[in-house]
Scaffold this motif. Structure first.
Motif, short mmCIF file in Angstrom:
data_model
loop_
_atom_site.label_atom_id
_atom_site.label_comp_id
_atom_site.label_asym_id
_atom_site.label_seq_id
_atom_site.Cartn_x
_atom_site.Cartn_y
_atom_site.Cartn_z
N ASP A 32 -6.94 11.80 -3.07
CA ASP A 32 -7.85 10.66 -2.91
C ASP A 32 -7.07 9.34 -2.91
OD1 ASP A 32 -9.98 12.38 -2.82
OD2 ASP A 32 -10.57 12.08 -4.92
N ARG A 33 -6.09 9.23 -3.81
CA ARG A 33 -5.29 8.00 -3.88
C ARG A 33 -4.45 7.84 -2.61
NH1 ARG A 33 -4.63 2.92 -4.27
NH2 ARG A 33 -2.51 2.25 -4.85
N LEU A 34 -3.92 8.95 -2.08
CA LEU A 34 -3.14 8.88 -0.85
C LEU A 34 -4.01 8.42 0.31
CD1 LEU A 34 -0.45 9.37 0.58
CD2 LEU A 34 -1.14 11.76 0.92
N ASP A 35 -5.24 8.89 0.35
CA ASP A 35 -6.18 8.44 1.40
C ASP A 35 -6.41 6.93 1.31
OD1 ASP A 35 -6.44 10.97 2.44
OD2 ASP A 35 -8.29 11.43 1.35
N GLU A 36 -6.56 6.42 0.09
CA GLU A 36 -6.76 4.99 -0.10
C GLU A 36 -5.57 4.18 0.43
OE1 GLU A 36 -7.47 4.25 -4.20
OE2 GLU A 36 -9.34 5.41 -4.28
N ILE A 37 -4.37 4.66 0.12
CA ILE A 37 -3.16 3.96 0.57
C ILE A 37 -3.04 3.99 2.08
CG2 ILE A 37 -0.64 4.09 0.58
CD1 ILE A 37 -0.76 4.92 -2.33
N GLU A 38 -3.34 5.12 2.69
CA GLU A 38 -3.25 5.22 4.15
C GLU A 38 -4.26 4.29 4.83
OE1 GLU A 38 -3.67 9.40 4.72
OE2 GLU A 38 -1.50 9.77 4.61
N LYS A 39 -5.45 4.16 4.24
CA LYS A 39 -6.43 3.21 4.78
C LYS A 39 -5.93 1.78 4.63
CE LYS A 39 -10.49 6.13 3.91
NZ LYS A 39 -11.74 6.29 3.10
N GLN A 40 -5.30 1.49 3.48
CA GLN A 40 -4.76 0.15 3.26
C GLN A 40 -3.66 -0.18 4.27
OE1 GLN A 40 -3.15 -0.41 -0.69
NE2 GLN A 40 -2.09 -2.29 -0.15
N LEU A 41 -2.81 0.79 4.55
CA LEU A 41 -1.70 0.54 5.48
C LEU A 41 -2.16 0.42 6.92
CD1 LEU A 41 0.97 3.01 4.01
CD2 LEU A 41 0.90 0.52 3.77
N GLY A 45 -3.62 -6.54 9.63
CA GLY A 45 -2.79 -7.48 8.89
C GLY A 45 -2.01 -6.88 7.74
N ALA A 46 -2.10 -5.58 7.56
CA ALA A 46 -1.44 -4.95 6.41
C ALA A 46 0.07 -5.13 6.45
CB ALA A 46 -1.79 -3.46 6.35
N TRP A 47 0.64 -5.19 7.66
CA TRP A 47 2.09 -5.25 7.80
C TRP A 47 2.59 -6.67 8.09
CZ3 TRP A 47 5.19 -1.10 6.80
CH2 TRP A 47 4.55 0.14 6.64
N ASP A 48 1.75 -7.66 7.86
CA ASP A 48 2.16 -9.04 8.09
C ASP A 48 3.28 -9.46 7.13
OD1 ASP A 48 0.31 -9.14 10.07
OD2 ASP A 48 -1.16 -10.35 8.97
N ASN A 49 3.24 -8.92 5.92
CA ASN A 49 4.28 -9.21 4.93
C ASN A 49 4.83 -7.88 4.41
OD1 ASN A 49 5.93 -10.09 2.87
ND2 ASN A 49 4.49 -11.63 2.10
#
Length: 371
Positions: A32-41, A45-49
């Motif tokens: 579940d936590r890995l799914d959250e991170i993949e959605k965040q990435l 704009g996730a890779w702007d910084n």
């Protein structure tokens, strides 16, 4: 000859051990936590910084490794159950041999999983910075330091960890005067933290023409790599930066230009240096990273109500202070003086087979915390 009754007993015991251990694990939570991170990435704009994503990417890598280990463990348990059921119908040597191999595999995976559960401190997941310094004794001690360097590099290779040389100073005749490594891999610091201390060698010296027995000492220091995801507040005015000519190998430009860098944190007296790169700028960056890791370790020890002593204030690199003794003469034995663990196959230990010592020390720490 393999007997089904013995294999059945062993399989049932391992299954019970698996069931008890599995209740302490959280495969679903990790997924579940890995799914959250993949959605965040994948969000806009996730890779702007990218620099801010470093700790997130580190957590993602750790979760992927944990999930892979847990799924492998579950598969091994299921495979063992299937082979046991088959053996109940077909007791041919081939089936019994495979069943025996499956029990050995599940037993090994259970040990590895339990070992990882002992690494619960946040810093255990970090890469490790490892330093080796020979004690008094000149060439003899410097050669022992180089033997330890080889041992830890071999251990890292066995675990598919990456080794980076940050600083290396060769001995005058043989061996090394000092070395600093970064060992990169999941839980590298957690596994290696028990190696910190004095290591003693007893052997017939190859440098003594009379063939006498010598005792040599070397000090191992292990600190968690602070990494880019951890902020350590260092004021520029608190740093003294010295540059000097590298004394190690590495090509003409390394030895003829003042590319080596030593940084001193004035308020604490903590120092770090690097001379392995040809560029002064690269050496400065690496030395600063080591310095950050040292200061990070000091803060960790404050939290743990432990005093951080300066390197010169450690135990003397001499008799009575060793954590482990490697005896090659008059008998062959490696003994850890904290856990009383012993291994007679000295060559395998010096070739990097350290896992028994690492595991026993973690169990020793766990017992200390719970008593």
């Amino acid at each position: 000859m393999l007997q089904l009754a013995d294999l059945r007993t062993k399989s049932n015991a391992l299954t019970e051990q698996f069931n008890s251990l599995w209740r302490r694990l959280d495969l679903k939570g990790n997924k579940d936590r890995l799914d959250e991170i993949e959605k965040q990435l994948s969000s806009p704009g996730a890779w702007d910084n990218p620099d801010k994503l470093t700790p997130v990417l580190q957590e993602k890598s750790q979760l992927e490794s944990q999930i892979d280990r847990l799924e492998t463990l579950m598969q091994a348990k299921d495979d063992l159950a299937e082979w046991l059921a088959l053996a109940e119908e077909d007791q041919s040597p081939e089936v019994l041999e495979t069943l025996s191999a499956q029990t050995a595999l599940l037993e090994e995976l259970l040990e590895q999983t339990e070992l990882n559960l002992l690494l619960s401190a946040p810093e255990d997941q970090n890469d490790a910075i490892l330093e080796i310094h020979p004690g008094a004794g000149g060439t003899e001690a410097q050669d022992w330091a180089k033997m330890l360097l080889r041992m830890y590099v071999r251990w890292a290779d066995r675990h598919k960890f990456k080794v980076e040389y940050l600083d290396l100073l060769d001995g005058d005749e043989a061996g090394i005067k000092s070395v600093t490594l970064r060992i990169k891999g999941e839980n590298a610091y957690g596994f290696l933290k028990g190696e910190k201390g004095i290591h003693r060698l007893i052997r017939i010296s190859p440098f003594d023409s009379s063939g006498r027995r010598h005792t040599s000492f070397a000090s191992i220091d292990i600190i968690p790599d602070a990494g880019k995801g951890i902020t350590v507040d260092i004021k520029e005015g608190d740093l003294r930066i010295d540059v000097f000519r590298s004394s190690g190998p590495g090509g003409q430009s390394v030895n003829t230009t003042s590319s080596a860098v030593r940084i001193t944190h004035i308020p604490t007296g903590v120092t770090a240096q690097c001379q392995n790169e040809k560029s002064q700028h690269a050496n400065k960056d690496t030395a600063l990273q080591i310095l950050k890791s040292r200061l990070y370790e000091i803060e960790l020890r404050k939290v743990q109500d432990e005093r951080q002593a300066e390197y010169a204030g450690k135990m003397d690199i001499s008799f009575g202070s060793q954590i482990r003794t490697y005896t090659l003469q008059p008998y062959r034995l490696v003994k850890d003086h904290r856990t009383n663990s012993e291994i007679g196959d000295v060559d395998s230990v010096l070739d990097g087979k350290l896992d028994q010592f690492l595991r026993d020390f973690l169990l020793y720490l766990h017992a200390e915390k719970t008593t």
